[in-house]
Design a protein around this motif. Structure first.
Motif, PDB file in Angstrom:
ATOM      1  N   UNK A  16      10.318  -5.987   8.627  1.00  0.00           N
ATOM      2  CA  UNK A  16       9.949  -7.220   7.918  1.00  0.00           C
ATOM      3  C   UNK A  16       8.795  -7.028   6.927  1.00  0.00           C
ATOM      4  N   UNK A  17       8.022  -5.963   7.100  1.00  0.00           N
ATOM      5  CA  UNK A  17       6.899  -5.725   6.184  1.00  0.00           C
ATOM      6  C   UNK A  17       7.356  -5.117   4.861  1.00  0.00           C
ATOM      7  N   UNK A  18       8.632  -4.714   4.793  1.00  0.00           N
ATOM      8  CA  UNK A  18       9.134  -4.163   3.531  1.00  0.00           C
ATOM      9  C   UNK A  18       9.210  -5.288   2.499  1.00  0.00           C
ATOM     10  N   UNK A  19       8.638  -5.002   1.335  1.00  0.00           N
ATOM     11  CA  UNK A  19       8.583  -6.015   0.278  1.00  0.00           C
ATOM     12  C   UNK A  19       9.879  -6.003  -0.533  1.00  0.00           C
ATOM     13  N   UNK A  20      10.257  -4.801  -1.024  1.00  0.00           N
ATOM     14  CA  UNK A  20      11.461  -4.725  -1.844  1.00  0.00           C
ATOM     15  C   UNK A  20      12.112  -3.342  -1.733  1.00  0.00           C
ATOM     16  N   UNK A  21      13.433  -3.322  -1.871  1.00  0.00           N
ATOM     17  CA  UNK A  21      14.212  -2.075  -1.865  1.00  0.00           C
ATOM     18  C   UNK A  21      14.958  -1.989  -3.186  1.00  0.00           C
ATOM     19  N   UNK A  22      14.953  -0.797  -3.791  1.00  0.00           N
ATOM     20  CA  UNK A  22      15.727  -0.580  -5.017  1.00  0.00           C
ATOM     21  C   UNK A  22      16.623   0.637  -4.831  1.00  0.00           C
TER      22      UNK A  22
ATOM     23  N   UNK B  82       0.816  -1.210   0.000  1.00  0.00           N
ATOM     24  CA  UNK B  82       0.000   0.000   0.000  1.00  0.00           C
ATOM     25  C   UNK B  82       0.843   1.251   0.000  1.00  0.00           C
ATOM     26  N   UNK B  83       2.150   1.085  -0.038  1.00  0.00           N
ATOM     27  CA  UNK B  83       3.020   2.262   0.033  1.00  0.00           C
ATOM     28  C   UNK B  83       4.310   2.041  -0.758  1.00  0.00           C
TER      29      UNK B  83
ATOM     30  N   UNK C 211       4.499   3.794   7.020  1.00  0.00           N
ATOM     31  CA  UNK C 211       5.546   4.102   8.011  1.00  0.00           C
ATOM     32  C   UNK C 211       6.796   3.247   7.767  1.00  0.00           C
ATOM     33  N   UNK C 212       6.588   1.965   7.528  1.00  0.00           N
ATOM     34  CA  UNK C 212       7.739   1.081   7.298  1.00  0.00           C
ATOM     35  C   UNK C 212       8.513   1.505   6.054  1.00  0.00           C
ATOM     36  N   UNK C 213       7.781   1.835   4.977  1.00  0.00           N
ATOM     37  CA  UNK C 213       8.453   2.212   3.732  1.00  0.00           C
ATOM     38  C   UNK C 213       9.274   3.486   3.927  1.00  0.00           C
TER      39      UNK C 213
ATOM     40  N   UNK D 210      19.007   7.342  -6.349  1.00  0.00           N
ATOM     41  CA  UNK D 210      17.561   7.151  -6.266  1.00  0.00           C
ATOM     42  C   UNK D 210      17.286   5.882  -5.476  1.00  0.00           C
ATOM     43  N   UNK D 211      16.320   5.986  -4.553  1.00  0.00           N
ATOM     44  CA  UNK D 211      15.961   4.839  -3.712  1.00  0.00           C
ATOM     45  C   UNK D 211      14.444   4.721  -3.693  1.00  0.00           C
ATOM     46  N   UNK D 212      13.930   3.502  -3.766  1.00  0.00           N
ATOM     47  CA  UNK D 212      12.493   3.268  -3.568  1.00  0.00           C
ATOM     48  C   UNK D 212      12.313   2.047  -2.691  1.00  0.00           C
ATOM     49  N   UNK D 213      11.292   2.117  -1.833  1.00  0.00           N
ATOM     50  CA  UNK D 213      10.982   1.027  -0.907  1.00  0.00           C
ATOM     51  C   UNK D 213       9.484   0.786  -0.923  1.00  0.00           C
TER      52      UNK D 213
END
Lengths: 169, 86
Positions: free
Chosen positions: A87-93, A41-42, A118-120, A109-112
């Motif tokens: 742990x709720x983070x799905x992926x980091x780029x 959702x984020x 909040x976690x993202x 550039x970073x995306x989470x």
């Protein structure tokens, strides 16, 4: 966890990070596309862009250099730590520029992506802060009348942790 | 023992080279040298690095190394001057 259970409880398994050092210009959509996921959702993102001034001097461009294999390894370690903390983070780029980076263009550039914002956002902040403290990447600021290798403030803490003090030996 | 040290950014510019070879007296017991000893040898044998060394770390096999880490032949060693990525 099966795919069906994953959908039911709203969380997906963590995916390995996307990490890329590149010479060509960075685009935010690239890291966002890497992390977008139906279970999230984020998506939080960060761009570090070349500023036109530094310490009262006019900056015309930045030049990035990296110890590429160690930089990629260090960023992977930072991402693994972040995924353990959130742990709720799905992926980091993470994409980082090498070579010349003109004013206004992105150097990092970073995306989470995560189930909730909040976690993202917290994870994204952690990743950029740790990259600035630990990844062996250097920027040279180019001025109208010269140039200078810069130093991140966070480096002092990294030195102190390894040498036992922050003083000059 | 001869150790090749990779150089970057200000250190590379100071030496005008991407790497330097440093001759060190390895311990006779296990043919290794400590990070602190290699730093001392670098300081003595490569004066142009004197300015950058106090604020730099050595990386051994792509990990930042504390002063007492032992370096052996074949390890990948790099001098990491103050970083400024991001």
């Amino acid at each position: 966890m099966s795919a069906a259970e994953s959908v039911t409880n709203g969380t997906g398994a963590q995916l390995p990070p996307h990490i890329c050092l590149r010479e060509d210009p960075l685009h935010l959509e690239s890291v966002i596309q890497q992390v977008e996921d139906g279970s999230c959702g984020a998506v939080a993102s960060f761009m570090g862009t070349t500023r036109n001034h530094s310490g009262g001097k006019e900056v015309t461009a930045l030049d990035y250099e990296a110890y590429a294999p160690m930089a990629e390894k260090t960023i992977a370690e930072v991402c693994a730590e972040a995924q353990a903390k959130w742990p709720q983070v799905r992926r980091i780029a993470v994409e980082h520029k090498l070579g010349s980076c003109p004013i206004g263009q992105s150097g990092v550039n970073i995306a989470v992506s995560s189930a909730h914002r909040a976690d993202a956002m917290d994870c994204c902040r952690y990743v950029i802060d740790e990259i600035k403290a630990r990844a062996p990447i250097w920027k040279r600021e180019i001025y109208a009348d010269g140039s200078e290798w810069r130093e991140n403030a966070e480096w002092r803490e990294t030195i102190a942790a390894k040498k036992g003090c922050g003083c000059k030996h | 023992m001869r150790i090749r040290v990779l150089l970057f950014a200000g250190a590379k510019e100071a030496m005008r080279a991407g790497a330097v070879d440093v001759e060190v007296n390895a311990s006779s017991a296990d043919n290794t040298v400590s990070v602190a000893e290699l730093m001392d040898s670098l300081r003595q044998t490569h004066p142009p690095l004197a300015k950058v060394l106090p604020n730099s770390l050595l990386a051994v096999n792509q990990e930042y190394a504390e002063d007492d880490v032992r370096i052996k032949e074949g390890d990948e060693v790099a001098l990491i001057p103050p970083i400024s990525g991001g």
